[in-house]
Write a protein that holds these residues in place. Structure first.
Motif, PDB file in Angstrom:
ATOM      1  N   GLU A  61      -0.624   6.409 -44.308  1.00 18.08           N
ATOM      2  CA  GLU A  61       0.569   6.254 -45.136  1.00 18.08           C
ATOM      3  C   GLU A  61       1.502   5.201 -44.550  1.00 18.08           C
ATOM      4  O   GLU A  61       2.024   4.345 -45.277  1.00 18.08           O
ATOM      5  CB  GLU A  61       1.309   7.588 -45.262  1.00 18.08           C
ATOM      6  CG  GLU A  61       0.580   8.642 -46.079  1.00 18.08           C
ATOM      7  CD  GLU A  61       0.368   8.208 -47.525  1.00 18.08           C
ATOM      8  OE1 GLU A  61       1.238   7.495 -48.072  1.00 18.08           O
ATOM      9  OE2 GLU A  61      -0.667   8.572 -48.100  1.00 18.08           O
ATOM     10  N   TYR A  62       1.697   5.268 -43.252  1.00 13.92           N
ATOM     11  CA  TYR A  62       2.617   4.333 -42.610  1.00 13.92           C
ATOM     12  C   TYR A  62       2.101   2.901 -42.692  1.00 13.92           C
ATOM     13  O   TYR A  62       2.835   1.974 -43.089  1.00 13.92           O
ATOM     14  CB  TYR A  62       2.815   4.727 -41.139  1.00 13.92           C
ATOM     15  CG  TYR A  62       3.681   3.766 -40.373  1.00 13.92           C
ATOM     16  CD1 TYR A  62       5.063   3.770 -40.530  1.00 13.92           C
ATOM     17  CD2 TYR A  62       3.106   2.842 -39.492  1.00 13.92           C
ATOM     18  CE1 TYR A  62       5.858   2.874 -39.828  1.00 13.92           C
ATOM     19  CE2 TYR A  62       3.899   1.947 -38.792  1.00 13.92           C
ATOM     20  CZ  TYR A  62       5.275   1.965 -38.959  1.00 13.92           C
ATOM     21  OH  TYR A  62       6.054   1.077 -38.268  1.00 13.92           O
ATOM     22  N   VAL A  63       0.835   2.695 -42.326  1.00 15.83           N
ATOM     23  CA  VAL A  63       0.274   1.349 -42.310  1.00 15.83           C
ATOM     24  C   VAL A  63       0.234   0.760 -43.715  1.00 15.83           C
ATOM     25  O   VAL A  63       0.589  -0.413 -43.925  1.00 15.83           O
ATOM     26  CB  VAL A  63      -1.134   1.357 -41.681  1.00 15.83           C
ATOM     27  CG1 VAL A  63      -1.826   0.014 -41.891  1.00 15.83           C
ATOM     28  CG2 VAL A  63      -1.040   1.674 -40.197  1.00 15.83           C
ATOM     29  N   LEU A  64      -0.177   1.556 -44.684  1.00 14.12           N
ATOM     30  CA  LEU A  64      -0.251   1.057 -46.057  1.00 14.12           C
ATOM     31  C   LEU A  64       1.128   0.642 -46.556  1.00 14.12           C
ATOM     32  O   LEU A  64       1.288  -0.429 -47.153  1.00 14.12           O
ATOM     33  CB  LEU A  64      -0.848   2.137 -46.966  1.00 14.12           C
ATOM     34  CG  LEU A  64      -1.272   1.685 -48.367  1.00 14.12           C
ATOM     35  CD1 LEU A  64      -2.334   0.596 -48.282  1.00 14.12           C
ATOM     36  CD2 LEU A  64      -1.806   2.875 -49.159  1.00 14.12           C
ATOM     37  N   SER A  65       2.134   1.466 -46.297  1.00 12.67           N
ATOM     38  CA  SER A  65       3.486   1.135 -46.759  1.00 12.67           C
ATOM     39  C   SER A  65       4.024  -0.099 -46.049  1.00 12.67           C
ATOM     40  O   SER A  65       4.704  -0.927 -46.663  1.00 12.67           O
ATOM     41  CB  SER A  65       4.431   2.317 -46.547  1.00 12.67           C
ATOM     42  OG  SER A  65       4.610   2.584 -45.169  1.00 12.67           O
ATOM     43  N   GLU A  66       3.712  -0.242 -44.754  1.00 11.61           N
ATOM     44  CA  GLU A  66       4.179  -1.401 -44.008  1.00 11.61           C
ATOM     45  C   GLU A  66       3.534  -2.691 -44.515  1.00 11.61           C
ATOM     46  O   GLU A  66       4.209  -3.696 -44.725  1.00 11.61           O
ATOM     47  CB  GLU A  66       3.871  -1.226 -42.515  1.00 11.61           C
ATOM     48  CG  GLU A  66       4.761  -0.240 -41.807  1.00 11.61           C
ATOM     49  CD  GLU A  66       6.185  -0.732 -41.685  1.00 11.61           C
ATOM     50  OE1 GLU A  66       6.402  -1.807 -41.093  1.00 11.61           O
ATOM     51  OE2 GLU A  66       7.092  -0.036 -42.206  1.00 11.61           O
TER      52      GLU A  66
END
Length: 201
Positions: A61-66
Motif C-alpha cells: 500500500e505504501y509503495v504503490l501510493s508513493e
C-alpha cells in the motif's frame, strides 16, 4: 512507549522491510532480519503488523501510493527529477512483489495495470488493445529492473543507483522515440498477426 514513538517504529519497520524485500524477495527476508534492521524486537514487529504477510500488505500500500503520487504519471520519463535511491528501491520492491507468484503479488500487478489503464484513458496515446499496451509496457519496465546485474556488467555502472538508472532511461527514451520500422512495415506485420487469429475458410 508514546504514540509518536509507535509511529516512528512502525515506519522504521516498514522501510526496513521494503529494503530487504527489494534486495532478497519476500521469502528471502525473515521477520527477524527485518526487526534487526529496523532496530526493534520481533515482538514489536508482530504487534504493529501481525505477520510477515500483514507487513507485506502495508508495504504494498505504501509503495504503490508513493510511486503513483510522484507526479501521478505512468511514464517515468515525465518524472526523471524524482529518481532517488529510495524511489529505485521501491521500484525494485514492486517488481519483486509482483513476480513472486503469490496471490498478493498478482493482486498488486492487477492494481498497477488498472492504474495504467486510467492513465491511458487520459493520455493522447492510441492503441487498438490498451490492456495489452499497458501490460507489455509494464513488463518491459520490470525487465529493466530485474536485469540489473546484466545491465550493470555491460554498462559498467550500477543501474540500481540513480546515475546508472538515468543511463538506462536515456537508452529507453531513444528506443521509444525512434521508429525502428516504417509505417508500411508495421501495417504488414499487423496484417500478418491478424491473419494468425483468423480461421481459414
Amino acid at each position: 512507549m508514546s504514540s509518536q514513538s509507535d509511529l516512528t517504529a512502525r515506519a522504521r519497520i516498514r522501510d526496513a522491510a521494503i529494503e530487504l524485500f527489494a534486495d532478497r524477495g519476500i521469502e528471502g527476508a525473515t521477520i527477524r532480519d527485518i526487526a534487526q534492521k529496523a532496530g526493534v524486537s520481533s515482538g514489536l514487529l508482530r504487534h504493529h503488523f501481525g505477520s510477515k504477510e500483514g507487513l507485506r500488505d502495508a508495504c504494498d500500500e505504501y509503495v504503490l501510493s508513493e510511486l503513483i503520487g510522484i507526479g501521478n504519471r505512468f511514464i517515468e520519463f515525465q518524472t526523471v527529477d524524482a529518481i532517488t535511491p529510495g524511489i529505485l528501491r521501491m521500484q525494485r520492491y514492486i517488481t519483486r512483489s509482483v513476480l513472486d507468484g503469490s496471490p498478493a503479488g498478482s493482486a498488486l500487478f492487477d492494481r498497477l495495470i488498472e492504474y495504467g489503464e486510467r492513465w491511458f484513458d487520459t493520455s493522447d496515446v492510441k492503441s487498438a488493445d490498451p490492456k495489452a499496451f499497458i501490460a507489455v509496457l509494464s513488463v518491459m519496465k520490470m525487465s529493466m529492473l530485474t536485469s540489473r546485474d546484466l545491465l550493470t556488467r555491460i554498462l559498467g555502472v550500477d543501474t540500481g543507483e540513480p546515475e546508472g538508472w538515468a543511463r538506462v532511461l536515456k537508452a529507453s527514451l531513444e528506443i521509444f522515440s525512434t521508429p525502428l520500422i516504417t509505417t508500411d512495415q508495421a501495417d504488414l506485420a499487423r496484417g500478418a498477426l491478424d491473419r494468425l487469429h483468423t480461421p481459414e475458410e
